[in-house]
Structure formats: structure tokens, C-alpha cells
Design an enzyme around this catalytic site. Sequence first.
Site, PDB file in Angstrom:
ATOM      1  CD1 TRP A 101      49.263  32.362  66.398  1.00  0.00           C
ATOM      2  CD2 TRP A 101      48.843  34.456  65.737  1.00  0.00           C
ATOM      3  NE1 TRP A 101      50.444  32.911  65.956  1.00  0.00           N
ATOM      4  CE2 TRP A 101      50.212  34.192  65.548  1.00  0.00           C
ATOM      5  CE3 TRP A 101      48.353  35.718  65.407  1.00  0.00           C
ATOM      6  CZ2 TRP A 101      51.101  35.142  65.028  1.00  0.00           C
ATOM      7  CZ3 TRP A 101      49.228  36.667  64.887  1.00  0.00           C
ATOM      8  CH2 TRP A 101      50.578  36.383  64.709  1.00  0.00           C
ATOM      9  CG  ASP A 170      43.813  31.389  62.358  1.00  0.00           C
ATOM     10  OD1 ASP A 170      44.388  30.924  61.352  1.00  0.00           O
ATOM     11  OD2 ASP A 170      44.358  32.181  63.153  1.00  0.00           O
ATOM     12  CE  LYS A 194      51.694  30.231  60.266  1.00  0.00           C
ATOM     13  NZ  LYS A 194      52.908  30.830  60.807  1.00  0.00           N
TER      14      LYS A 194
HETATM   15  N1  PMP Z   1      46.909  32.717  62.991  1.00  0.00           N
HETATM   16  C1  PMP Z   1      47.846  31.781  63.222  1.00  0.00           C
HETATM   17  C2  PMP Z   1      47.423  30.467  63.784  1.00  0.00           C
HETATM   18  C3  PMP Z   1      49.187  32.041  62.897  1.00  0.00           C
HETATM   19  O1  PMP Z   1      50.118  31.121  63.131  1.00  0.00           O
HETATM   20  C4  PMP Z   1      49.530  33.304  62.351  1.00  0.00           C
HETATM   21  C5  PMP Z   1      50.939  33.640  61.940  1.00  0.00           C
HETATM   22  N2  PMP Z   1      51.955  32.943  62.408  1.00  0.00           N
HETATM   23  C6  PMP Z   1      48.529  34.239  62.167  1.00  0.00           C
HETATM   24  C7  PMP Z   1      47.227  33.910  62.476  1.00  0.00           C
HETATM   25  C8  PMP Z   1      48.841  35.598  61.601  1.00  0.00           C
HETATM   26  O2  PMP Z   1      49.136  35.440  60.283  1.00  0.00           O
HETATM   27  P1  PMP Z   1      49.621  36.634  59.325  1.00  0.00           P
HETATM   28  O3  PMP Z   1      51.021  36.925  59.699  1.00  0.00           O
HETATM   29  O4  PMP Z   1      49.454  36.016  57.971  1.00  0.00           O
HETATM   30  O5  PMP Z   1      48.710  37.777  59.552  1.00  0.00           O
END
Ligand code: PMP
Length: 357
Positions: A101, A170, A194
Site C-alpha cells: 500500500w 494511511d 475494516k
Molecule cells: N491502504 C491500506 C493500508 C489498505 O489496507 C487498503 C485496502 N485494503 C488501501 C489502502 C486501499 O483502500 P481502498 O480499497 O479503500 O482504496
Amino acid sequence: MKQVFNFSAGPAVLPKPVLEKAQAELLNYNNTGISVMEMSHRSKMYEDILQAAKSNLKKLMAIPDNYSILFLQGGASLQFHMVPLNFAQNKKIGVIDTGNWSLKAIEEAEKINGTTVEVLASSKDKNYSYIPSINSIPDDLAYLHITSNNTLEGTVFTDYPDTDVPLVLDASSNILSCDLDVSKFALIYAGAQKNIGPAGVTVVIIRNDFKSDVENLPSMLSYENMIKTDSMFNTPPTYGIYVANLVFEWILDQGGVLAITEANRDKANRLYDYIDSSDFYTCPVDGKDRSINNIPFKTGSETLDNVFIKKAEEQNLINIKGHRLIGGMRASLYNAFPSEGVDSLIHFMKTFKEETK
Ligand code: PMP
């Protein structure tokens, strides 16, 4: 209804009392004769829901008064783009590279006009199995981006640097599941799916003096506009915010974030202890950097991992397959994941080991 334990990394398990309350109120919210889904976002009734969600989140995270709380759309992935768009055009940002991520955050930032990215630390050398230390932070950065909990790799930050450079976090996979000092950050964002509620809502907590100097940003991508309109520039994700507020109320009922953190730690420790004590399963992550939310583990054989996943599912232990980039298994134990589910998993792991040996 069958009893299932859902280890999904997201969208993830929601607290049962929350789903029951949403169900009870589905057709007739608060005697209005309509569903929250059918309610004008400008109505007094809905305004009350939005304000309650903000005030409950503020209470839960002890968010100081000089921060705004936003409920946006586009997921955490839009934040990868929106943060540099607002704060880093023709500027340099720093990123701590802790895996998938954070790499996405880098990739999206580099698409912005003139944004350059300096990776200040990385754990790529050991497959992202630890949290790297940050030696120094240049003071000319527009901000430093950190991924607090690495959902795929199962690592977590426990300390954040002391710096005058604005910190952007994030917190998608551990917001509200561990104590966080909001005052250290200029901006925190998290997709809801989550620990907060259904997918489709993104929570942003932004310090009011963290302001963009870019003019004419698209309205939907301007934090300033979203603060000014209290997340109501357009129709917000109304039902998702309503469920998020039910989750916030549920966390308050559990005793707040500290109580939930304790419960999460207990769930995770039981699983880690079993993994470490077995001579069959391994977790690739360094002890001190282990996430209490996402716990990856393997048997050492891809074939066996696949059998494990299939048999676990037959026992109603679902969504335990690791992310396709990492392989193996991953148990995501978010706030709403029940403690008995960890007992069931450990019991299954013991049985699987005996049957296989
Ligand atoms: N950052 C992290 C730490 C994540 O775990 C995720 C999704 N699992 C995201 C960003 C992306 O999130 P989204 O699907 O809401 O765009």
C-alpha cells in the site's frame, strides 16, 4: 443461520449488534416511516446522524478541536492521489516504503504535477517483514507519508517520528483498533471497510492549519471545500456513514479504543503464541513489528497451504487465504472479530497439523 468466522482483510466482519440494529431500523428509522437510505442528506434527521458520527469518532480517538473530520468517497486509494494533489504539486514528499500500500501511495503521488518522492526508509530487502527505522527526515518535504498497518505483510508502526514535517498517515487497517495520538499527524485517512463500517466511506481527519496553496482544485478533490461544506458538497455516502456511527457507538459500549486494543492484543497474542510454539506454521514478521490486525502465516508448502485454506473453509473458517502477492494464509482479526473465532482457528490448525504429519 450457520456460524461462520470471517477472516477477511476487508470488507471485513462487522459487530453483530450493529448489523442487528441496522436491520431493526432498516425500514423505519426512528419512526420516520422511511429508511436512512431514503432520507435526504440535507434533512434534519440525517444531519443529526452525521453530527453524531463526527462527535462519536472525536470522542473515540480524542481528536483535538483544531481538526476536521470528513467522510469522503473514493476509498483510501483516492487519498493516495488527493493528498499530493492538495499539498505536493511541484514539491517533494517523503514516504516510508513498508510494502504494497505504501508503493501504491508512491505510484499515485508520482502522477501528480511535479511531485517527487523520496523513499526515506524501506523494508524491501527482507520482503517487507519488518518496520524500517528512519534515520533522518529532510526538512524541505511537503509531508511524510506512513502506512500505519501493512495489511498484506502484517507489520505495524508503534512509534512515529518526532518532526516538524507534516505527517500523513494511511491508517486504513488499524484505525480504531489501537491507540493513536492524532495530534502527531497533519492528516489521517482510512477506508471504512475494516474497522469502521461498509466499504464506500473514507474517513479523513485533517488538522485545520494543514492547508493547500493550490488554487482551483476540483471541488470534490479539495479538502478545504469538503471542510467548508462539512462533507456535504455533494451527496455523501449516507448509509455507510450511518452504519459507521453504529460501529462508533458499539466501540464506545465496549469501553472505547483502549478496551478494544486490549481485546485485539489478546486475540492476536493467542494466535502468534500458537504459531511460534508449533513446529509446523511460521509467521514471517519480526516479533516487535507484528500487527495485531493482520496475521500472515504459512506451512512452508504452497500445496499444503491450499489444502489448509480449502479445509478451513469447509469448517466455516472463511477468507483466510493470504493476499495473492504474499501467498499462504492471513488471519485478519479486526475489532469485530470474535474471540471464539481465534479459538476455533487454533483448534483447526492443531487438527490440520496432526492430520498432515
Ligand atoms: N491502504 C491500506 C493500508 C489498505 O489496507 C487498503 C485496502 N485494503 C488501501 C489502502 C486501499 O483502500 P481502498 O480499497 O479503500 O482504496
